[in-house]
Design a protein around this motif. Structure first.
Motif, short mmCIF file in Angstrom:
data_model
loop_
_atom_site.label_atom_id
_atom_site.label_comp_id
_atom_site.label_asym_id
_atom_site.label_seq_id
_atom_site.Cartn_x
_atom_site.Cartn_y
_atom_site.Cartn_z
N LEU A 85 20.48 -17.21 -20.92
CA LEU A 85 20.02 -17.83 -19.68
C LEU A 85 18.51 -17.68 -19.54
O LEU A 85 18.00 -16.55 -19.47
N SER A 110 24.09 -10.15 -17.81
CA SER A 110 23.10 -10.95 -17.10
C SER A 110 22.87 -10.41 -15.69
O SER A 110 23.75 -9.79 -15.09
N SER A 111 21.70 -10.72 -15.15
CA SER A 111 21.39 -10.25 -13.78
C SER A 111 22.34 -10.87 -12.75
O SER A 111 22.55 -10.28 -11.69
N ALA A 192 18.27 -6.24 -9.05
CA ALA A 192 19.65 -5.74 -9.17
C ALA A 192 19.73 -4.69 -10.28
O ALA A 192 19.22 -4.90 -11.38
#
Ligand code: SAH
Length: 252
Positions: A85, A110-111, A192
């Motif tokens: 991504l 992924s975040s 995050a």
């Protein structure tokens, strides 16, 4: 050999076991300095050459990789989250293909997964939304007209918006004009899984004001959609006593 490794969303222990081992074996590490947690670099062996790609062009990165390959080095190209991504890895793989340099990809967390964990959120709630739209506002990188936020918003699915924390006013307008209403639940997740992580829940109509007050302009994800309230869903069929699955018989 070159390993394109996902470093995870931030916390240093959210890299995969495979990625961690590769990092420990590497002779050369080229990391995306803007978002990869620098503590991960402590895991590299003595003498490992470490370069920050935030300060380099694609050509410079490729030159280092080529040089490493000529000297028989193991290279780790460390990207934030998962490399698939917004990682700009296709252009690197194409360069490596043309130079016949072998590579392999090691996925990462992924975040958008890190953000869901931070929010204690399930993006796909039965009866509310079964789709997650991952997208972004247009920046220097163009977004095709047919993928404009207002068009995607018309689905009223769960949306996770990357790379747009600096454009919250425009984002809010786009989402509203696409069909979400002002009361649609939303959240801003800043960094995050990092120690400095911050969560802000609000209504869509308050999104840009919340971002302004909390001074969020980068390294954040915006989550919008009725699932963000995490209420009013139907229970799952998968674990329902009245339904059978390939692994479980019906119970009365
Ligand atoms: N490949 C990465 C995304 C890189 S694009 C991934 O899978 O997560 C960079 C954008 O990702 C940032 O602008 C931000 O929108 C988002 N991002 C990356 N790490 C984040 C984090 N820990 N918390 C919130 N957003 C993050």
């Amino acid at each position: 050999m070159v390993y394109i490794v996902g470093a995870g969303p931030g916390a240093e222990d959210l890299i995969t076991v495979r990625g961690f081992k590769l990092l420990q074996q590497a002779d050369l590490v080229i990391y995306a300095g803007s978002l990869v947690n620098p503590s991960l670099l402590k895991e590299t062996k003595e003498g490992c050459r470490i370069l920050n790609s935030a300060k380099m062009t694609l050509e410079e990165v490729m030159e280092e990789i080529k040089h490493g390959e000529e000297n028989g080095l193991t290279t780790v190209r460390l990207h934030t989250g998962d490399p698939c991504l917004y990682g700009a890895i296709r252009e690197q793989m194409d360069h490596m293909d043309s130079m016949q340099i072998p590579y392999e990809i090691c996925p990462g967390v992924s975040s958008f997964c890190g953000a869901a964990a931070a929010l204690e959120m399930e993006y796909t709630l039965p009866g509310i939304s079964q789709s997650v739209i991952i997208t972004r506002m247009e920046g220097r990188t163009a977004v095709p007209e047919r993928e404009r936020i207002r068009k995607l918003a018309a689905h009223k699915a769960t949306m996770v918006i990357f790379l747009s924390a600096g454009m919250l006013k425009e984002l809010e307008e786009e989402l509203l004009s696409g069909g979400y209403n002002k009361d649609t639940p939303a959240a801003i997740v800043y960094k995050a899984t990092w120690p400095e992580e911050k969560l802000f829940r609000c209504k869509l109509g308050e999104l840009s004001e919340t971002g302004r007050q909390e001074r969020i302009s980068k390294t954040a994800l915006i989550i919008v959609g009725d699932t963000a309230a995490q209420k009013g869903y139907e229970r799952s069929k998968l674990y329902h006593p009245q339904f059978e699955t390939g692994f479980r018989n019906k119970k009365d």
